[in-house]
Design a protein around this motif. Structure first.
Motif, PDB file in Angstrom:
ATOM      1  N   ASP A   1       0.831  -1.208   0.000  1.00 11.53           N
ATOM      2  CA  ASP A   1       0.000   0.000   0.000  1.00 11.53           C
ATOM      3  C   ASP A   1       0.865   1.258   0.000  1.00 11.53           C
ATOM      4  O   ASP A   1       0.574   2.217  -0.709  1.00 11.53           O
ATOM      5  N   ALA A   2       1.936   1.249   0.779  1.00 15.00           N
ATOM      6  CA  ALA A   2       2.845   2.400   0.828  1.00 15.00           C
ATOM      7  C   ALA A   2       3.520   2.603  -0.522  1.00 15.00           C
ATOM      8  O   ALA A   2       3.672   3.744  -0.984  1.00 15.00           O
ATOM      9  N   VAL A   3       3.901   1.507  -1.166  1.00 16.77           N
ATOM     10  CA  VAL A   3       4.529   1.604  -2.486  1.00 16.77           C
ATOM     11  C   VAL A   3       3.530   2.158  -3.496  1.00 16.77           C
ATOM     12  O   VAL A   3       3.847   3.086  -4.254  1.00 16.77           O
TER      13      VAL A   3
ATOM     14  N   ALA B   1      14.958   5.037  -1.732  1.00 15.85           N
ATOM     15  CA  ALA B   1      15.395   6.371  -2.157  1.00 15.85           C
ATOM     16  C   ALA B   1      14.489   6.914  -3.255  1.00 15.85           C
ATOM     17  O   ALA B   1      14.099   8.087  -3.222  1.00 15.85           O
ATOM     18  N   THR B   2      14.133   6.067  -4.198  1.00 14.56           N
ATOM     19  CA  THR B   2      13.287   6.494  -5.315  1.00 14.56           C
ATOM     20  C   THR B   2      11.903   6.921  -4.831  1.00 14.56           C
ATOM     21  O   THR B   2      11.369   7.934  -5.273  1.00 14.56           O
TER      22      THR B   2
ATOM     23  N   LEU C   1       8.925   2.439 -12.176  1.00 15.88           N
ATOM     24  CA  LEU C   1       9.670   2.183 -10.945  1.00 15.88           C
ATOM     25  C   LEU C   1      10.739   1.115 -11.177  1.00 15.88           C
ATOM     26  O   LEU C   1      11.882   1.285 -10.760  1.00 15.88           O
ATOM     27  N   ALA C   2      10.363   0.044 -11.854  1.00 15.93           N
ATOM     28  CA  ALA C   2      11.309  -1.032 -12.147  1.00 15.93           C
ATOM     29  C   ALA C   2      12.505  -0.495 -12.925  1.00 15.93           C
ATOM     30  O   ALA C   2      13.650  -0.819 -12.615  1.00 15.93           O
TER      31      ALA C   2
ATOM     32  N   LYS D   1       1.543   9.239  -5.922  1.00 19.69           N
ATOM     33  CA  LYS D   1       2.040  10.573  -5.574  1.00 19.69           C
ATOM     34  C   LYS D   1       3.042  11.077  -6.612  1.00 19.69           C
ATOM     35  O   LYS D   1       3.038  12.249  -6.972  1.00 19.69           O
ATOM     36  N   ARG D   2       3.919  10.180  -7.083  1.00 15.94           N
ATOM     37  CA  ARG D   2       4.931  10.546  -8.075  1.00 15.94           C
ATOM     38  C   ARG D   2       4.383  10.518  -9.489  1.00 15.94           C
ATOM     39  O   ARG D   2       5.027  11.011 -10.406  1.00 15.94           O
TER      40      ARG D   2
END
Length: 101
Positions: free
Chosen positions: A14-16, A61-62, A30-31, A22-23
């Protein structure tokens, strides 16, 4: 005495997902940024696999997430340590300290 299995770690999917929204990027984006396959990211988020340390650092970090925000552990117990004495030997602090090194 039962054997305790190693600590299990999974990503907070969920956080990911929230960080991706958001981004404004996809799992595939992302990968690419982390340097892994899109399938690897999918497996991480489904709990089938866990990122290796270099990928985990890049992922955090990303997405600008802390370790606690990114990872959930199942480590609920402290490790169990057992000492065996030889015969009628007395266990001293020196013995205990030499075992923990």
């Amino acid at each position: 005495m039962p054997y305790n299995s190693p600590m299990q770690k999974i990503l907070h999917s969920d956080a990911v997902h929230n960080a991706l929204i958001k981004r404004g990027v996809t799992q595939k984006d992302l990968a690419s940024e982390v340097g892994v396959s899109a399938q690897a990211v999918t497996n991480w988020l489904k709990g089938k696999d866990f990122p290796r340390p270099p990928a985990l650092l890049k992922l955090a970090a990303t997405l600008q997430l802390s370790f606690e925000e990114l990872v959930s552990t199942t480590d609920t117990n402290q490790p169990i340590v057992a000492f065996r004495k030889k015969g009628a030997a007395i266990t001293t602090n020196a013995h205990i300290n030499s075992e923990s090194s």
